[in-house]
Design a protein around this motif. Structure first.
Motif, PDB file in Angstrom:
ATOM      1  N   LEU A 187       3.994   8.502   6.571  1.00 52.83           N
ATOM      2  CA  LEU A 187       3.612   7.089   6.568  1.00 52.83           C
ATOM      3  C   LEU A 187       4.122   6.355   7.811  1.00 52.83           C
ATOM      4  O   LEU A 187       3.497   5.405   8.282  1.00 52.83           O
ATOM      5  N   GLN A 188       5.252   6.776   8.343  1.00 50.20           N
ATOM      6  CA  GLN A 188       5.793   6.145   9.554  1.00 50.20           C
ATOM      7  C   GLN A 188       5.042   6.586  10.792  1.00 50.20           C
ATOM      8  O   GLN A 188       4.872   5.814  11.731  1.00 50.20           O
ATOM      9  N   HIS A 189       4.588   7.846  10.822  1.00 51.84           N
ATOM     10  CA  HIS A 189       3.973   8.374  12.041  1.00 51.84           C
ATOM     11  C   HIS A 189       2.450   8.450  11.964  1.00 51.84           C
ATOM     12  O   HIS A 189       1.813   8.843  12.923  1.00 51.84           O
ATOM     13  N   GLY A 190       1.902   8.086  10.838  1.00 51.59           N
ATOM     14  CA  GLY A 190       0.452   8.116  10.694  1.00 51.59           C
ATOM     15  C   GLY A 190      -0.140   6.723  10.756  1.00 51.59           C
ATOM     16  O   GLY A 190       0.534   5.743  11.047  1.00 51.59           O
ATOM     17  N   ASN A 191      -1.393   6.629  10.510  1.00 48.98           N
ATOM     18  CA  ASN A 191      -2.090   5.346  10.519  1.00 48.98           C
ATOM     19  C   ASN A 191      -2.328   4.850   9.105  1.00 48.98           C
ATOM     20  O   ASN A 191      -3.365   4.300   8.801  1.00 48.98           O
ATOM     21  N   MET A 249       0.816  -1.193   0.000  1.00 47.61           N
ATOM     22  CA  MET A 249       0.000   0.000   0.000  1.00 47.61           C
ATOM     23  C   MET A 249       0.866   1.267   0.000  1.00 47.61           C
ATOM     24  O   MET A 249       0.540   2.231  -0.660  1.00 47.61           O
ATOM     25  N   HIS A 250       1.990   1.222   0.748  1.00 48.53           N
ATOM     26  CA  HIS A 250       2.880   2.376   0.801  1.00 48.53           C
ATOM     27  C   HIS A 250       3.461   2.688  -0.569  1.00 48.53           C
ATOM     28  O   HIS A 250       3.615   3.850  -0.927  1.00 48.53           O
ATOM     29  N   PHE A 251       3.767   1.629  -1.327  1.00 55.52           N
ATOM     30  CA  PHE A 251       4.337   1.809  -2.655  1.00 55.52           C
ATOM     31  C   PHE A 251       3.365   2.543  -3.573  1.00 55.52           C
ATOM     32  O   PHE A 251       3.762   3.444  -4.316  1.00 55.52           O
ATOM     33  N   ILE A 252       2.100   2.173  -3.519  1.00 53.90           N
ATOM     34  CA  ILE A 252       1.088   2.803  -4.371  1.00 53.90           C
ATOM     35  C   ILE A 252       0.901   4.266  -3.989  1.00 53.90           C
ATOM     36  O   ILE A 252       0.815   5.142  -4.861  1.00 53.90           O
ATOM     37  N   ILE A 253       0.872   4.546  -2.689  1.00 52.50           N
ATOM     38  CA  ILE A 253       0.735   5.934  -2.236  1.00 52.50           C
ATOM     39  C   ILE A 253       1.929   6.761  -2.694  1.00 52.50           C
ATOM     40  O   ILE A 253       1.774   7.872  -3.212  1.00 52.50           O
ATOM     41  N   GLU A 254       3.126   6.204  -2.527  1.00 50.59           N
ATOM     42  CA  GLU A 254       4.327   6.923  -2.937  1.00 50.59           C
ATOM     43  C   GLU A 254       4.355   7.136  -4.450  1.00 50.59           C
ATOM     44  O   GLU A 254       4.728   8.209  -4.930  1.00 50.59           O
ATOM     45  N   LEU A 301      17.158  18.427 -12.343  1.00 48.15           N
ATOM     46  CA  LEU A 301      17.682  18.569 -10.983  1.00 48.15           C
ATOM     47  C   LEU A 301      16.620  19.145 -10.052  1.00 48.15           C
ATOM     48  O   LEU A 301      16.481  18.702  -8.905  1.00 48.15           O
ATOM     49  N   ILE A 302      15.844  20.102 -10.521  1.00 48.59           N
ATOM     50  CA  ILE A 302      14.748  20.667  -9.720  1.00 48.59           C
ATOM     51  C   ILE A 302      13.713  19.595  -9.419  1.00 48.59           C
ATOM     52  O   ILE A 302      13.221  19.483  -8.295  1.00 48.59           O
ATOM     53  N   LEU A 303      13.386  18.779 -10.417  1.00 47.47           N
ATOM     54  CA  LEU A 303      12.443  17.679 -10.208  1.00 47.47           C
ATOM     55  C   LEU A 303      13.008  16.665  -9.218  1.00 47.47           C
ATOM     56  O   LEU A 303      12.280  16.150  -8.363  1.00 47.47           O
ATOM     57  N   ALA A 304      14.300  16.376  -9.291  1.00 47.60           N
ATOM     58  CA  ALA A 304      14.932  15.446  -8.350  1.00 47.60           C
ATOM     59  C   ALA A 304      14.856  15.988  -6.923  1.00 47.60           C
ATOM     60  O   ALA A 304      14.570  15.239  -5.979  1.00 47.60           O
ATOM     61  N   VAL A 305      15.085  17.290  -6.752  1.00 42.31           N
ATOM     62  CA  VAL A 305      14.986  17.906  -5.420  1.00 42.31           C
ATOM     63  C   VAL A 305      13.549  17.834  -4.915  1.00 42.31           C
ATOM     64  O   VAL A 305      13.303  17.496  -3.753  1.00 42.31           O
ATOM     65  N   ALA A 306      12.588  18.135  -5.786  1.00 43.04           N
ATOM     66  CA  ALA A 306      11.176  18.086  -5.384  1.00 43.04           C
ATOM     67  C   ALA A 306      10.757  16.671  -4.997  1.00 43.04           C
ATOM     68  O   ALA A 306      10.044  16.473  -4.007  1.00 43.04           O
ATOM     69  N   LEU A 307      11.205  15.674  -5.755  1.00 42.38           N
ATOM     70  CA  LEU A 307      10.882  14.288  -5.423  1.00 42.38           C
ATOM     71  C   LEU A 307      11.545  13.857  -4.122  1.00 42.38           C
ATOM     72  O   LEU A 307      10.961  13.085  -3.350  1.00 42.38           O
ATOM     73  N   ALA A 308      12.752  14.360  -3.855  1.00 43.57           N
ATOM     74  CA  ALA A 308      13.424  14.036  -2.595  1.00 43.57           C
ATOM     75  C   ALA A 308      12.684  14.663  -1.413  1.00 43.57           C
ATOM     76  O   ALA A 308      12.499  14.023  -0.368  1.00 43.57           O
ATOM     77  N   ILE A 309      12.236  15.898  -1.583  1.00 41.25           N
ATOM     78  CA  ILE A 309      11.513  16.573  -0.494  1.00 41.25           C
ATOM     79  C   ILE A 309      10.178  15.897  -0.245  1.00 41.25           C
ATOM     80  O   ILE A 309       9.822  15.614   0.908  1.00 41.25           O
ATOM     81  N   ASP A 310       9.419  15.622  -1.311  1.00 42.85           N
ATOM     82  CA  ASP A 310       8.117  14.980  -1.075  1.00 42.85           C
ATOM     83  C   ASP A 310       8.281  13.552  -0.583  1.00 42.85           C
ATOM     84  O   ASP A 310       7.470  13.065   0.199  1.00 42.85           O
ATOM     85  N   GLY A 311       9.363  12.887  -0.972  1.00 45.28           N
ATOM     86  CA  GLY A 311       9.629  11.550  -0.447  1.00 45.28           C
ATOM     87  C   GLY A 311       9.940  11.575   1.037  1.00 45.28           C
ATOM     88  O   GLY A 311       9.523  10.689   1.790  1.00 45.28           O
ATOM     89  N   SER A 312      10.661  12.598   1.475  1.00 41.85           N
ATOM     90  CA  SER A 312      10.973  12.726   2.901  1.00 41.85           C
ATOM     91  C   SER A 312       9.712  12.984   3.720  1.00 41.85           C
ATOM     92  O   SER A 312       9.498  12.362   4.762  1.00 41.85           O
ATOM     93  N   PHE A 313       8.895  13.921   3.252  1.00 42.78           N
ATOM     94  CA  PHE A 313       7.650  14.207   3.960  1.00 42.78           C
ATOM     95  C   PHE A 313       6.713  13.004   3.958  1.00 42.78           C
ATOM     96  O   PHE A 313       6.073  12.700   4.963  1.00 42.78           O
ATOM     97  N   LEU A 314       6.649  12.324   2.841  1.00 48.10           N
ATOM     98  CA  LEU A 314       5.756  11.173   2.726  1.00 48.10           C
ATOM     99  C   LEU A 314       6.215  10.031   3.623  1.00 48.10           C
ATOM    100  O   LEU A 314       5.399   9.403   4.295  1.00 48.10           O
ATOM    101  N   SER A 315       7.501   9.774   3.666  1.00 48.20           N
ATOM    102  CA  SER A 315       7.957   8.684   4.509  1.00 48.20           C
ATOM    103  C   SER A 315       7.773   9.028   5.985  1.00 48.20           C
ATOM    104  O   SER A 315       7.447   8.155   6.785  1.00 48.20           O
ATOM    105  N   PHE A 316       7.920  10.295   6.359  1.00 44.68           N
ATOM    106  CA  PHE A 316       7.636  10.704   7.734  1.00 44.68           C
ATOM    107  C   PHE A 316       6.155  10.520   8.050  1.00 44.68           C
ATOM    108  O   PHE A 316       5.787   9.994   9.101  1.00 44.68           O
TER     109      PHE A 316
END
Length: 116
Positions: A111-115, A1-6, A94-109
């Motif tokens: 998904l780890q701390h949510g339900n 499920m996490h993979f699909i959300i990401e 490079l801008i897209l890579a930075v944006a994907l890294a930022i949204d990946g960080s927020f998303l993983s946080f």
């Protein structure tokens, strides 16, 4: 499920940036999902192979920047694969890579701390 959300969040980020940056062109949301999937697959396979020697070279001191540069190169490779996806230049990749890294960080946080 996490993979699909990401995958969906990354596709949304690609679509969002294509509206703000005229140098990123994507035709529809289906292509955005496929592009996000291929970026993820290439980043997990080819990206890991490319990052290892580069991180050895920098003694892992610049691993974040190495990851961003390798992801930008992978985004340019995906640009060559898909006709409905175009990145004009390396800086938008490079801008897209930075944006994907930022949204990946927020998303993983979230998904780890949510339900989720």
């Amino acid at each position: 499920m996490h993979f699909i959300i990401e995958l969906l969040v990354n596709a949304g980020m690609i679509l969002l940036l294509s509206h703000f940056l005229p140098t990123i062109i994507i035709r529809n949301w289906k292509t955005a999902i496929l592009v996000a999937l291929v970026i993820g697959l290439l980043n997990a396979t080819v990206g890991a192979v490319l990052r290892f020697p580069l991180n050895l070279l920098t003694l892992w001191l610049l691993s974040f920047f190495v990851r961003l540069l390798v992801t930008a190169v992978i985004i340019k490779i995906v640009d060559w694969i898909f006709d409905d996806f175009e990145i004009k230049g390396f800086l938008p990749a490079l801008i897209l890579a930075v944006a994907l890294a930022i949204d990946g960080s927020f998303l993983s946080f979230a998904l780890q701390h949510g339900n989720y």
